[in-house]
Design a protein around this motif. Sequence first.
Motif, mmCIF file in Angstrom:
data_model
loop_
_atom_site.group_PDB
_atom_site.id
_atom_site.type_symbol
_atom_site.label_atom_id
_atom_site.label_comp_id
_atom_site.label_asym_id
_atom_site.label_seq_id
_atom_site.Cartn_x
_atom_site.Cartn_y
_atom_site.Cartn_z
ATOM 1 N N LYS A 7 0.854 -1.067 0.000
ATOM 2 C CA LYS A 7 0.162 -0.086 -0.084
ATOM 3 C C LYS A 7 1.002 1.027 0.569
ATOM 4 O O LYS A 7 1.528 1.620 1.048
ATOM 5 C CB LYS A 7 -0.825 0.070 0.860
ATOM 6 C CG LYS A 7 -1.815 1.090 1.434
ATOM 7 C CD LYS A 7 -3.599 0.897 2.740
ATOM 8 C CE LYS A 7 -3.363 2.488 2.599
ATOM 9 N NZ LYS A 7 -4.930 2.192 2.842
ATOM 10 N N ALA A 114 -10.100 7.504 -12.137
ATOM 11 C CA ALA A 114 -9.204 6.944 -11.135
ATOM 12 C C ALA A 114 -9.345 5.227 -10.655
ATOM 13 O O ALA A 114 -8.682 5.203 -9.843
ATOM 14 C CB ALA A 114 -10.939 7.380 -10.098
ATOM 15 N N PRO A 115 -10.260 4.821 -11.182
ATOM 16 C CA PRO A 115 -10.045 2.948 -10.959
ATOM 17 C C PRO A 115 -8.788 2.636 -11.281
ATOM 18 O O PRO A 115 -8.522 1.543 -10.559
ATOM 19 C CB PRO A 115 -11.357 2.312 -11.931
ATOM 20 C CG PRO A 115 -12.431 4.296 -12.763
ATOM 21 C CD PRO A 115 -11.244 5.104 -12.083
ATOM 22 N N GLU A 118 -7.089 3.592 -7.974
ATOM 23 C CA GLU A 118 -7.357 3.101 -6.853
ATOM 24 C C GLU A 118 -5.960 1.446 -7.196
ATOM 25 O O GLU A 118 -5.781 1.532 -5.616
ATOM 26 C CB GLU A 118 -8.492 2.570 -6.691
ATOM 27 C CG GLU A 118 -8.928 2.368 -5.136
ATOM 28 C CD GLU A 118 -9.836 1.895 -5.543
ATOM 29 O OE1 GLU A 118 -10.740 1.373 -4.547
ATOM 30 O OE2 GLU A 118 -11.584 2.673 -6.824
ATOM 31 N N LYS A 122 -3.696 1.379 -3.430
ATOM 32 C CA LYS A 122 -4.190 0.148 -2.263
ATOM 33 C C LYS A 122 -3.137 -1.475 -2.612
ATOM 34 O O LYS A 122 -3.013 -2.074 -0.905
ATOM 35 C CB LYS A 122 -5.663 -0.103 -2.695
ATOM 36 C CG LYS A 122 -6.471 0.265 -2.502
ATOM 37 C CD LYS A 122 -8.074 -0.447 -2.573
ATOM 38 C CE LYS A 122 -8.504 0.499 -1.993
ATOM 39 N NZ LYS A 122 -10.279 -0.240 -2.545
#
Length: 273
Positions: A7, A114-115, A118, A122
């Motif tokens: 992350k 944005a997708p 992410e 993460k």
Amino acid sequence: MHEDPGKQANPRVAVIIPAKDEAERIGMTVRAVKALPFVDLELIVVVDDGSSDDTQDIARQAGAVTVRHTVNRGKASSMETGAKVVAMRAVKGETPPLLLFLDADLGESAAEAAPLIEPVIKGEADFTIAVLPRPVGAGGHGFVLGLSRWAIRRTTGWNPQAPLSGQRCLTTAAFQAALPLATGWGVETDMTISLLSAGFAVKEVPVDFKHRVSRHDLASQMHRLHQFIDVVKAVFRLRARRVHIKKHKFLKVALKQKPGEVYRVPLDKDSEI
């Protein structure tokens, strides 16, 4: 061997947009990416690759950092130039930003990226690839797509949906591991195989991007021919460098893969690439 992605702490995203003769759309594209989460507004970089129009000026007016190649040097060179500019402008001592590569002709739809960001933030994957909806009226017969998909599957076991997609988000470490990039339109195929063979994890993500549609006219047909030739060159380049994963290493993982899931072949120090 590459360790599992982790992350991202204090995530920042740099956006790199290679562009040639995109005066009509580049301003909309730059303004759209400003709304993306975690994007560092000081690290939106447009690389003008020898344009004959006002691409650079319009990009600068929209708020991007711009750099110009005086002659056309191709997409791979523009990607490398953009990454170098980001590295020079990044704050020393801070975690390197993620690198989001987008096409210049996405216009307002660039705000849908944005997708892609992410899963990397993460720690699910080291790099993501956008799967775009197939535009109505698109030309082509899938020869280039099929060649790229075959090459990736044969060398790494992964069966991608969109192997030629240039809309990608990577960690800086992943981008550095892919260098030097293949020239021409083979850059995406070469990058994917190189990174999977080095143990990096990938995830394809559906994204509602919209860009200029390739048609059936002569110019579009010639473009697809050049794409095919460049992918062939990239495949031979990889073979010459012996970049691949031994089949028994990826077979079990490849059999279990599903579209949209993270794909990574766990490599040990004895793996051949």
